[in-house]
Design a protein around this motif. Structure first.
Motif, short mmCIF file in Angstrom:
data_model
loop_
_atom_site.label_atom_id
_atom_site.label_comp_id
_atom_site.label_asym_id
_atom_site.label_seq_id
_atom_site.Cartn_x
_atom_site.Cartn_y
_atom_site.Cartn_z
N SER A 1 5.38 6.71 -3.93
CA SER A 1 6.20 5.70 -3.26
C SER A 1 7.30 6.32 -2.40
CB SER A 1 6.78 4.71 -4.27
OG SER A 1 7.54 5.39 -5.23
N SER A 2 7.51 7.62 -2.46
CA SER A 2 8.48 8.26 -1.56
C SER A 2 7.81 8.63 -0.23
CB SER A 2 9.11 9.50 -2.20
OG SER A 2 8.14 10.52 -2.34
N THR B 1 -5.70 9.69 5.98
CA THR B 1 -4.72 9.47 4.92
C THR B 1 -5.22 8.36 3.99
OG1 THR B 1 -3.00 9.98 6.55
CG2 THR B 1 -2.29 9.05 4.46
N LEU B 2 -5.13 8.60 2.71
CA LEU B 2 -5.57 7.64 1.70
C LEU B 2 -4.37 6.85 1.20
CD1 LEU B 2 -7.93 6.65 -0.07
CD2 LEU B 2 -7.31 8.44 -1.69
N PHE B 3 -4.56 5.53 1.06
CA PHE B 3 -3.54 4.64 0.52
C PHE B 3 -4.13 3.85 -0.64
CE2 PHE B 3 -2.07 5.46 4.75
CZ PHE B 3 -0.70 5.54 4.63
N GLU B 4 -3.28 3.52 -1.60
CA GLU B 4 -3.69 2.74 -2.77
C GLU B 4 -2.81 1.52 -2.87
OE1 GLU B 4 -3.43 3.76 -7.37
OE2 GLU B 4 -4.97 4.95 -6.32
N ARG B 5 -3.43 0.40 -3.25
CA ARG B 5 -2.66 -0.83 -3.43
C ARG B 5 -1.76 -0.70 -4.65
NH1 ARG B 5 -4.37 -5.70 -1.48
NH2 ARG B 5 -6.53 -5.02 -1.58
N LYS B 6 -0.50 -1.06 -4.49
CA LYS B 6 0.46 -1.02 -5.59
C LYS B 6 0.19 -2.21 -6.48
CE LYS B 6 5.41 -0.65 -6.33
NZ LYS B 6 6.71 -0.57 -5.65
N ARG B 7 0.07 -1.96 -7.76
CA ARG B 7 -0.19 -3.01 -8.74
C ARG B 7 1.06 -3.40 -9.47
NH1 ARG B 7 -4.70 -5.89 -8.23
NH2 ARG B 7 -6.27 -4.62 -7.31
N TRP C 1 0.85 -1.19 0.00
CA TRP C 1 0.00 0.00 0.00
C TRP C 1 0.88 1.24 0.00
CZ3 TRP C 1 -5.26 -0.59 -0.31
CH2 TRP C 1 -5.75 -1.88 -0.09
N VAL C 2 0.52 2.20 -0.83
CA VAL C 2 1.31 3.43 -1.02
C VAL C 2 0.41 4.62 -0.70
CG1 VAL C 2 2.62 4.78 -2.70
CG2 VAL C 2 2.64 2.28 -2.82
N GLN C 3 0.96 5.57 0.04
CA GLN C 3 0.20 6.77 0.39
C GLN C 3 -0.12 7.59 -0.86
OE1 GLN C 3 1.98 9.15 3.47
NE2 GLN C 3 0.54 10.83 3.17
N PHE D 1 3.44 0.50 3.14
CA PHE D 1 3.49 -0.67 3.99
C PHE D 1 3.15 -1.90 3.17
CE2 PHE D 1 -0.48 1.58 4.68
CZ PHE D 1 -1.47 0.62 4.60
N THR D 2 3.77 -3.02 3.55
CA THR D 2 3.57 -4.29 2.86
C THR D 2 3.01 -5.29 3.86
OG1 THR D 2 5.38 -3.83 1.34
CG2 THR D 2 4.71 -6.13 1.57
N ILE D 3 1.95 -5.97 3.45
CA ILE D 3 1.23 -6.89 4.33
C ILE D 3 1.29 -8.29 3.73
CG2 ILE D 3 -0.98 -7.36 5.45
CD1 ILE D 3 0.18 -4.49 6.01
N ARG D 4 1.63 -9.27 4.57
CA ARG D 4 1.63 -10.67 4.16
C ARG D 4 0.77 -11.46 5.15
NH1 ARG D 4 6.59 -8.67 3.52
NH2 ARG D 4 7.56 -8.81 1.48
N THR D 5 0.12 -12.49 4.65
CA THR D 5 -0.65 -13.37 5.53
C THR D 5 0.31 -14.07 6.48
OG1 THR D 5 -2.30 -13.69 3.81
CG2 THR D 5 -2.31 -15.27 5.62
N GLY D 6 -0.08 -14.17 7.75
CA GLY D 6 0.76 -14.75 8.79
C GLY D 6 0.51 -16.23 9.01
N VAL D 7 0.52 -16.64 10.27
CA VAL D 7 0.45 -18.06 10.62
C VAL D 7 -0.92 -18.69 10.40
CG1 VAL D 7 2.37 -17.94 12.25
CG2 VAL D 7 0.04 -17.58 13.07
N HIS D 8 -1.95 -17.87 10.23
CA HIS D 8 -3.27 -18.37 9.84
C HIS D 8 -3.93 -17.29 8.99
CE1 HIS D 8 -5.42 -15.89 12.82
NE2 HIS D 8 -4.58 -16.34 13.74
#
Length: 171
Positions: free
Chosen positions: A51-52, A165-171, A41-43, A56-63
């Motif tokens: 991107s400057s 604050t608005l964020f957009e998913r990086k494609r 996600w990019v502000q 933040f980058t999100i990954r699925t965790g242990v479940h």
């Protein structure tokens, strides 16, 4: 007799007595609240992803209802890095959040549902003043999320917006 039965149950169930369980993860609708979350996600600055700015980058965790987060926060002209874990707790039936920063901060935030959205809430003591802080990441669309940061000086009776604050998913 009743106390003997209760004591026997507690002693035979140490996980439950300590707020733990060995039960499999039950998936409720609430546990799916952050299904949109994985990705980078990019502000949005001046209407465009920047991107400057904060990312933040999100990954699925242990479940499937647990997420590992890597943050690059930009404020006061400098980049700051942090990591976090956000997860659904099947014992308390709420989202929880743990955050650690590169300058040695460690924070535990409790989940609280407000008007259909999940916030994280934490009490702070800054300059002798106690206040509550809360944050939410509310999806606007599949690829846009709004981060709200609010503060309360009256134990949560009223909240003042600190930032939106608005964020957009990086494609």
């Amino acid at each position: 007799m009743l106390w003997t039965a209760i004591l026997g149950f507690l002693l035979s169930s140490p996980l439950r007595a300590s707020g733990q369980t060995d039960d499999p993860m039950p998936f409720s609708e609430e546990a799916h609240y952050y299904d949109f979350w994985p990705g980078t996600w990019v502000q949005v600055v001046d209407g465009r992803p920047d991107s400057s700015a904060t990312t933040f980058t999100i990954r699925t965790g242990v479940h499937p209802a647990a997420f590992d987060e890597e943050w690059r926060l930009v404020y006061d002209g400098a980049a700051h890095h942090s990591t976090a874990s956000r997860a659904w707790d099947q014992v308390t039936n709420r989202w929880m959040f743990v955050w650690v920063s590169d300058n040695g901060l460690f924070q535990i935030w409790e989940g609280q549902k407000v008007d259909g959205d999940w916030y994280i809430v934490r009490e702070f003591d800054g300059d002798g003043e106690r206040f509550l802080s809360r944050q939410a990441w509310i999806p606007e669309s599949p690829d846009r999320v709004v981060r709200l940061m609010e503060r309360s000086h009256d134990s949560g009776l009223t909240w003042q917006l600190r930032s939106r604050t608005l964020f957009e998913r990086k494609r």
